[in-house]
Design a protein around this motif. Structure first.
Motif, PDB file in Angstrom:
ATOM      1  N   GLY A 182       3.332   4.605   8.559  1.00 23.13           N
ATOM      2  CA  GLY A 182       3.292   5.848   7.813  1.00 23.13           C
ATOM      3  C   GLY A 182       2.518   6.946   8.511  1.00 23.13           C
ATOM      4  O   GLY A 182       2.871   8.124   8.425  1.00 23.13           O
ATOM      5  N   VAL A 183       1.464   6.582   9.232  1.00 22.65           N
ATOM      6  CA  VAL A 183       0.642   7.584   9.893  1.00 22.65           C
ATOM      7  C   VAL A 183       1.432   8.341  10.955  1.00 22.65           C
ATOM      8  O   VAL A 183       1.091   9.476  11.309  1.00 22.65           O
ATOM      9  CB  VAL A 183      -0.614   6.913  10.521  1.00 22.65           C
ATOM     10  CG1 VAL A 183      -0.220   6.020  11.685  1.00 22.65           C
ATOM     11  CG2 VAL A 183      -1.637   7.956  10.942  1.00 22.65           C
ATOM     12  N   ASP A 184       2.503   7.729  11.467  1.00 18.54           N
ATOM     13  CA  ASP A 184       3.321   8.363  12.494  1.00 18.54           C
ATOM     14  C   ASP A 184       4.452   9.194  11.911  1.00 18.54           C
ATOM     15  O   ASP A 184       5.190   9.841  12.669  1.00 18.54           O
ATOM     16  CB  ASP A 184       3.911   7.297  13.431  1.00 18.54           C
ATOM     17  CG  ASP A 184       2.830   6.529  14.191  1.00 18.54           C
ATOM     18  OD1 ASP A 184       1.810   7.149  14.552  1.00 18.54           O
ATOM     19  OD2 ASP A 184       3.018   5.312  14.405  1.00 18.54           O
ATOM     20  N   ARG A 185       4.613   9.175  10.605  1.00 17.59           N
ATOM     21  CA  ARG A 185       5.695   9.933   9.984  1.00 17.59           C
ATOM     22  C   ARG A 185       5.218  11.347   9.632  1.00 17.59           C
ATOM     23  O   ARG A 185       4.038  11.546   9.342  1.00 17.59           O
ATOM     24  CB  ARG A 185       6.177   9.226   8.710  1.00 17.59           C
ATOM     25  CG  ARG A 185       6.736   7.843   8.957  1.00 17.59           C
ATOM     26  CD  ARG A 185       7.009   7.113   7.655  1.00 17.59           C
ATOM     27  NE  ARG A 185       7.150   5.661   7.885  1.00 17.59           N
ATOM     28  CZ  ARG A 185       6.889   4.735   6.997  1.00 17.59           C
ATOM     29  NH1 ARG A 185       6.461   5.087   5.777  1.00 17.59           N
ATOM     30  NH2 ARG A 185       7.028   3.453   7.310  1.00 17.59           N
ATOM     31  N   PRO A 186       6.118  12.300   9.615  1.00 15.70           N
ATOM     32  CA  PRO A 186       5.747  13.666   9.229  1.00 15.70           C
ATOM     33  C   PRO A 186       5.495  13.765   7.727  1.00 15.70           C
ATOM     34  O   PRO A 186       5.904  12.886   6.955  1.00 15.70           O
ATOM     35  CB  PRO A 186       6.967  14.483   9.629  1.00 15.70           C
ATOM     36  CG  PRO A 186       8.106  13.513   9.531  1.00 15.70           C
ATOM     37  CD  PRO A 186       7.548  12.187   9.960  1.00 15.70           C
ATOM     38  N   GLN A 190       0.856  -1.182   0.000  1.00 15.20           N
ATOM     39  CA  GLN A 190       0.000   0.000   0.000  1.00 15.20           C
ATOM     40  C   GLN A 190       0.892   1.231   0.000  1.00 15.20           C
ATOM     41  O   GLN A 190       1.615   1.490   0.966  1.00 15.20           O
ATOM     42  CB  GLN A 190      -0.940  -0.011   1.206  1.00 15.20           C
ATOM     43  CG  GLN A 190      -1.948  -1.155   1.177  1.00 15.20           C
ATOM     44  CD  GLN A 190      -2.865  -1.175   2.376  1.00 15.20           C
ATOM     45  OE1 GLN A 190      -2.663  -0.451   3.354  1.00 15.20           O
ATOM     46  NE2 GLN A 190      -3.897  -2.004   2.313  1.00 15.20           N
ATOM     47  N   LEU A 191       0.840   1.978  -1.086  1.00 13.10           N
ATOM     48  CA  LEU A 191       1.762   3.089  -1.318  1.00 13.10           C
ATOM     49  C   LEU A 191       1.120   4.410  -0.921  1.00 13.10           C
ATOM     50  O   LEU A 191      -0.020   4.701  -1.301  1.00 13.10           O
ATOM     51  CB  LEU A 191       2.157   3.115  -2.790  1.00 13.10           C
ATOM     52  CG  LEU A 191       3.132   4.200  -3.239  1.00 13.10           C
ATOM     53  CD1 LEU A 191       4.510   3.964  -2.634  1.00 13.10           C
ATOM     54  CD2 LEU A 191       3.209   4.230  -4.767  1.00 13.10           C
ATOM     55  N   THR A 192       1.847   5.231  -0.159  1.00 16.07           N
ATOM     56  CA  THR A 192       1.429   6.600   0.164  1.00 16.07           C
ATOM     57  C   THR A 192       2.650   7.509   0.059  1.00 16.07           C
ATOM     58  O   THR A 192       3.782   7.042  -0.104  1.00 16.07           O
ATOM     59  CB  THR A 192       0.853   6.702   1.592  1.00 16.07           C
ATOM     60  OG1 THR A 192       1.920   6.560   2.545  1.00 16.07           O
ATOM     61  CG2 THR A 192      -0.212   5.639   1.851  1.00 16.07           C
ATOM     62  N   GLU A 193       2.399   8.826   0.204  1.00 10.21           N
ATOM     63  CA  GLU A 193       3.518   9.768   0.214  1.00 10.21           C
ATOM     64  C   GLU A 193       4.493   9.468   1.342  1.00 10.21           C
ATOM     65  O   GLU A 193       5.685   9.796   1.257  1.00 10.21           O
ATOM     66  CB  GLU A 193       3.006  11.213   0.369  1.00 10.21           C
ATOM     67  CG  GLU A 193       2.046  11.669  -0.715  1.00 10.21           C
ATOM     68  CD  GLU A 193       0.595  11.507  -0.292  1.00 10.21           C
ATOM     69  OE1 GLU A 193      -0.146  12.490  -0.374  1.00 10.21           O
ATOM     70  OE2 GLU A 193       0.230  10.391   0.124  1.00 10.21           O
ATOM     71  N   LYS A 194       4.003   8.843   2.413  1.00  7.67           N
ATOM     72  CA  LYS A 194       4.860   8.563   3.562  1.00  7.67           C
ATOM     73  C   LYS A 194       5.934   7.507   3.230  1.00  7.67           C
ATOM     74  O   LYS A 194       6.898   7.361   3.976  1.00  7.67           O
ATOM     75  CB  LYS A 194       4.005   8.092   4.747  1.00  7.67           C
ATOM     76  CG  LYS A 194       3.003   9.147   5.232  1.00  7.67           C
ATOM     77  CD  LYS A 194       3.690  10.413   5.688  1.00  7.67           C
ATOM     78  CE  LYS A 194       2.723  11.459   6.211  1.00  7.67           C
ATOM     79  NZ  LYS A 194       2.101  11.072   7.473  1.00  7.67           N
TER      80      LYS A 194
END
Length: 837
Positions: free
Chosen positions: A754-758, A674-678
C-alpha cells in the motif's frame, strides 16, 4: 488339531467380515414404493412398486380417480412402466406414511402428463408439500416424464405428502417413493464459500437433487446404485469439451475404513473421471470447467467426489478446485488426505451463498506444486438445493437474498459475525446504548412502532421534521438526508415490490425501481432486519450516507423501518452499473472518453471519502458493480454497507476482518488484515483494467494465466504490451499516450504494498491527464505527437511519488456538501498555460 482349524477359521471370518459389511447393500427400514393408479404391482430393476390400491388406508382424497395410458405415448426411459398410470386429485389430498425409523428419507415423485378422458395432465398446476416443507408450488409438467428427488429429515412418526391443485386445476402423481437414507449419507457439517468458513446444520435441511453427474463415465441407472440413484454423464455440462478427456479404472477403487462407502457413490463413479486433456505437456496451463443451470436465491450443497485412479505413485497429482472462481481446494493431494493410499475415494461438501446468478461453475486446474505433471481430476458431482428461510424448495416462493438468513445460513452469519469487526460494532453500540434507549422510550410515548431506529451519528439528540409523506420524529442520522417513509408509500412506489421491477440483487437484498407520488424515480433496496449481517450493513449505509453529500456519491433520499423492515430509498440511476455497460448486458460500447470520464467521476467520489471528512472513510467494496451511472453517464459510487472509518491520525491502519469482493480484494489487506485507504486504491486499479479490457475480473473459462484480470493485465503492462488485451471496440481509438498514462496509473494502483500506491487524489490527477491527452487528438492535429504537450506540463502532474503541492480538495469547494465543484480540466488548463502557474 480341530480346535486350531476352528480358531483359524474364526480369525479368517473376522478378517473378511468388515469387507463383507463394507460392500453390503443398505437395507432401508422404511421402503414405500407406490405405483399410483396401477391395478397391479410393477417390477423396476430389482425393486417392486406396489399398486396404490394396497395403500388405500394411506390415502385421503375426495375422489378416487385413476388414469392410464399406453407405453407407446411415453418417451424412452428405464422407468417407463411407472409413468403409464396416475392418480388424479381435484382437491387437496394426502398420503400419510408411517415412519418406523426417524431420520433422513428419500422422497421421489414421478410425473408424466398424458391425456385421460376429460383430464389433460399437461394442463395440471399444483403444489406438493409435507408437514414442514413446501416441495413444489404452481408446478406443471408439459411433455416429458419428470422425476423429482428430495431428501428430508423426518422427525415425526408419520410423513404426510399433500397434493394441492392450483387455480381450479388438478394435481396428479404417477409414482411415489418414501425410502430411508443411511444416517451417514448427509453429514451435519460442511464448508462455505463467499465467505469461506464452516457450516453446521445440514441434518435439519431439506434437499432437492438438482444434478447427479458421473464424470468421465456413462449413465448409471438406479438399478446399479445401492441407493437407487441415477447418475448422468458430464459431457453436456462441459464448457470446452476439447480441454477434457476421460479415464476409467473401476477395479482400482479401494473403499477404506472411515471413508466414503458404496452408499456414498458406487465404484462406477469413483472408477471413472474427467481430467485435463494436457497430453502430458508440462506447459499445459488451463482449467476444465462445467456449467450447471440453477434457480437463483437459494443455497446449494455441492458434493465433489474424487478418487485418484491415475497416479502411479504417492504425491504425484496436485490440483486446484473452484466453484464460481472461489477456491474449494488449493494444491489438493488426494494421497495425503487418504493416509497415503492411492485410489481411495474422497468427497468434499461445499455450501454456496444465495446468489442472483442462474449458473454454478465447477472448475479444476493444475497446481504449481508439481509442474512436471500438470493435471486435475473430478470423478463425480452432486448439486442439491437447500430449503430457504420459509422452508421452501420451490422457486415460486423464493425470498429476497437478504432474507435467506434463516435456518442453516443463520449459523454461517453467526460464524462470520464472531470477528474483530463485530466486536468493535458491539463496543460502538454499547457507547450509544443509553442514548438509544432514551430515544426509543420517547418514540414509544409518541405512538410510534417499536421497530429499529437508526443510530444517531452526532450527539444522539432527536429532531422533529415535517414531511409530505408523514410527520415523524427521526434520529439525527435520518434528518441529515431525508424522510422516514411509511411502508405503504414504499409499497405503492414499487407496485407492491413487483418482481418485474427488480433492477438488481446484492448481498443485502433486492433493489427495485420505484416512483413516488410526485413522479420522482427512486431505487428501493429492501433488506431484512432479522439478518444480523444485514442490520449491520443497513446501519452503516445510513451512517455513511447521512454524513456525506457529493455529486459522485449516490444520494440517500429516505428510509423505512416499519413492520420490522429495513428499506433504503436512493436516487434512481438511469443507466445502471458500470459493469453492465462493459460486458454481459448487451449495452452499446462506451467510447474511451466516456470511460475516462466515468473513472474520473468515481475517483472524485472515492477521493472525497478519503479526504472530505475529519476521518477517512474506506469504502471496502470498490468494484464496477458499485459504480452507478445517471442518464448522462455521470458516475456515482454506491453501496456503503461494508464501509469503515479509517485510522486515527497517530495510526497507520485499522485492524479488521477481511471483507470485499473476490478479484478486487487488496492482497496486502487480505494477508495482514490491516485496512487503509490504499485498499480502495488497489480495488480501483482493478476497475481501471476492467474498464480498459471490458471483461470480468475473474473468468475461470480462460487459460490459467488469464483467469485473474489484474495479474494478466499487470504482466502485459510491464512488458509494454497492454494494447493486446484492450476492448476490441476501442482498437485504434485510444491515443497511445493516453493509453500509456492510463496503464501506468492502473499499474501504480496495483502495487504489492500500500505504501507504494498513489493516493486517490494522485489517481484523479493522472486520469484527468490521460483524458487531456486523449482530447488533444480531437482538438488538434490527429497526427500531432503528444510528446510536445507532455513537455509543457508541470512535472508534478506526472510524478506519483511527489506530493502535489496544492491538493484537489483545496481546488474544490471546502463545504461538506460537495467537494467536486471545480473541474479538474480547468485546473489542468491552468497548469498547461505558463501564465496560470
Amino acid at each position: 488339531m480341530r480346535d486350531c482349524r476352528e480358531i483359524c477359521l474364526f480369525i479368517c471370518v473376522l478378517s473378511i467380515l468388515p469387507l463383507v459389511c463394507f460392500s453390503a447393500n443398505f437395507v432401508p427400514t422404511d421402503n414405500y414404493l407406490i405405483d399410483c393408479g396401477s391395478p397391479t404391482n410393477t417390477p423396476i430393476d430389482s425393486r417392486n412398486f406396489t399398486a396404490d390400491s394396497f395403500y388405500k388406508n394411506f390415502l385421503s382424497t375426495q375422489q378416487d380417480i385413476v388414469a392410464s395410458t399406453s407405453l407407446k405415448s411415453i418417451t424412452s426411459t428405464s422407468d417407463s412402466p411407472l409413468y403409464s398410470t396416475a392418480r388424479i386429485f381435484t382437491a387437496p389430498s394426502k398420503y400419510t406414511f408411517p415412519i418406523n425409523k426417524k431420520g433422513r428419507h428419500w422422497i421421489r415423485l414421478y410425473f408424466f402428463p398424458f391425456a385421460y378422458e376429460k383430464y389433460n395432465l399437461s394442463a395440471a398446476k399444483f403444489a406438493v408439500s409435507t408437514q414442514n416443507y413446501n416441495l413444489l408450488s404452481d408446478f406443471s409438467v408439459q411433455k416429458n416424464p419428470v422425476m423429482k428427488e428430495y431428501s428430508l429429515n423426518v422427525t415425526s412418526d408419520t410423513l404426510v405428502i399433500t397434493f394441492s391443485p392450483s387455480d381450479n386445476s388438478i394435481a396428479f402423481v404417477n409414482a411415489i417413493e418414501v425410502v430411508s437414507v443411511p444416517d451417514d449419507l448427509i453429514i451435519d457439517d460442511a464448508n462455505t464459500l463467499n465467505p469461506a468458513g464452516s457450516y453446521s446444520g445440514l441434518f435439519a435441511q431439506a434437499l432437492e437433487t438438482v444434478f447427479r453427474v458421473n464424470m468421465g463415465g456413462p449413465t448409471i441407472s438406479s438399478g446399479s446404485d445401492t441407493l437407487q440413484r441415477t447418475w448422468v454423464p458430464d459431457e453436456k455440462f462441459l464448457i470446452q469439451p476439447n480441454l477434457a478427456r476421460n479415464f476409467t479404472n473401476i477395479g482400482a477403487v479401494k473403499y477404506v475404513d472411515g471413508g466414503p462407502t458404496e452408499n456414498t457413490a458406487p465404484p462406477s463413479v469413483y472408477g471413472t473421471l474427467t481430467q485435463m486433456n494436457s497430453a502430458d505437456d508440462p506447459r499445459s496451463n488451463f482449467n476444465v470447467t462445467w456449467q450447471f443451470d440453477v434457480e437463483p436465491q437459494f443455497q446449494y450443497l455441492v458434493r465433489l467426489h474424487f478418487c485418484d485412479i491415475i497416479s502411479k505413485s504417492l504425491n504425484e497429482l496436485y490440483f486446484n478446485v473452484y466453484i464460481n472462481s472461489w477456491f474449494v481446494a488449493k494444491d489438493l493431494d488426494l494421497s495425503t488426505i487418504n493416509n497415503n493410499i492411492l485410489a481411495a475415494p474422497f468427497f468434499k461438501d461445499m455450501i454456496t451463498a444465495p446468489s442472483a446468478s442462474t449458473k454454478i461453475f465447477i472448475s479444476i486446474g493444475p497446481s504449481t506444486v508439481n509442474s512436471n505433471y500438470p493435471n486435475a481430476i473430478l470423478n463425480g458431482l452432486e448439486i442439491m438445493k437447500m430449503n430457504n428461510s420459509v422452508s421452501s424448495l420451490s422457486s415460486s416462493t423464493a425470498v429476497p437474498l437478504s432474507s435467506t438468513s434463516g435456518s442453516g445460513s443463520k449459523k454461517v452469519g453467526l460464524i462470520v459475525g464472531v470477528s474483530v469487526g463485530a466486536f468493535l460494532a458491539v463496543v460502538i453500540v454499547g457507547v450509544f446504548f443509553f442514548l438509544l434507549c432514551r430515544k426509543r422510550k420517547r418514540l414509544e410515548k409518541e405512538g410510534h412502532s417499536k421497530t429499529w431506529v437508526p443510530l444517531s451519528i452526532n450527539d444522539g439528540t432527536s429532531h422533529t421534521m415535517g414531511s409530505k409523506y408523514s410527520n415523524a420524529t427521526t434520529g439525527s442520522a435520518a434528518s441529515n438526508f431525508g424522510y422516514r417513509f411509511p411502508f405503504v408509500t414504499v409499497q405503492e412506489a414499487t407496485n407492491n415490490f413487483d418482481e418485474s421491477w427488480v433492477i438488481g440483487i446484492g448481498g443485502f437484498g433486492k433493489v427495485y425501481k420505484g416512483e413516488l407520488n410526485d413522479g420522482t424515480k427512486v431505487a428501493v433496496k429492501r433488506g431484512n432486519p432479522r439478518s444480523q449481517q444485514g442490520l449491520a450493513e443497513f446501519r452503516t449505509e445510513i451512517e455513511m450516507l447521512s454524513q456525506f453529500r457529493h455529486r459522485h456519491l449516490v444520494s440517500l433520499i429516505g428510509y423505512c423501518d416499519e413492520r420490522n423492515e429495513m428499506i433504503l430509498i436512493y436516487e434512481y440511476m438511469e443507466k445502471g452499473t458500470l459493469k453492465s455497460h462493459l460486458y454481459g448486458s448487451g449495452f452499446p460500447s462506451l467510447s474511451w472518453k466516456e470511460r475516462l470520464e466515468i473513472c474520473i467521476g468515481a475517483a472524485r467520489g472515492l477521493h472525497y471519502l478519503h479526504t472530505g471528512y475529519a476521518k477517512a472513510v474506506i469504502h471496502r467494496d470498490v468494484k464496477s458493480a458499485n459504480i452507478l451511472l445517471d442518464e448522462n453517464l455521470m458516475a456515482k459510487v454506491a453501496d456503503f454497507g461494508l464501509s469503515k472509518t479509517g485510522p486515527e491520525i497517530d495510526q497507520t491502519h485499522v485492524s479488521t476482518a477481511v471483507k470485499g469482493s473476490f478479484g478486487y480484494l487488496d492482497p496486502e489487506y487480505f494477508r495482514r488484515q490491516q485496512l487503509t485507504e490504499k485498499s480502495d486504491v488497489y480495488s480501483f486499479g482493478v476497475v481501471l483494467f476492467e474498464v480498459l479490457c471490458a471483461r470480468p475480473v475473474i473468468d475461470p473459462t480462460l487459460p490459467r494465466e488469464m483467469v485473474n484480470l489484474a495479474e494478466w493485465s499487470m504482466k502485459l503492462q510491464k512488458r509494454g504490451q497492454l494494447e493486446q488485451i484492450i476492448d476490441p471496440t476501442l482498437a485504434g481509438k485510444i491515443r497511445p499516450d493516453s493509453l500509456r498514462k492510463f496503464g501506468e496509473t492502473a499499474e501504480k494502483c496495483l502495487a504489492d504494498f500500500g505504501v507504494d500506491r498513489p493516493s486517490m487524489g494522485d489517481v484523479l490527477w493522472n486520469l484527468e491527464y490521460a483524458l487531456q491527452l486523449q482530447e488533444a487528438v480531437v482538438q488538434g492535429d490527429p497526427e500531432e505527437n503528444s510528446t510536445n504537450m507532455i513537455g509543457e506540463l508541470s512535472p508534478q502532474v506526472n510524478n506519483f511519488n511527489h506530493e502535489v503541492s496544492v491538493s484537489a480538495a483545496q481546488f474544490e469547494a471546502t463545504s461538506l456538501d460537495d467537494l467536486s465543484g471545480v473541474s479538474m480540466s480547468r485546473v489542468f488548463s491552468q497548469l498547461v498555460k505558463s501564465e496560470g502557474r
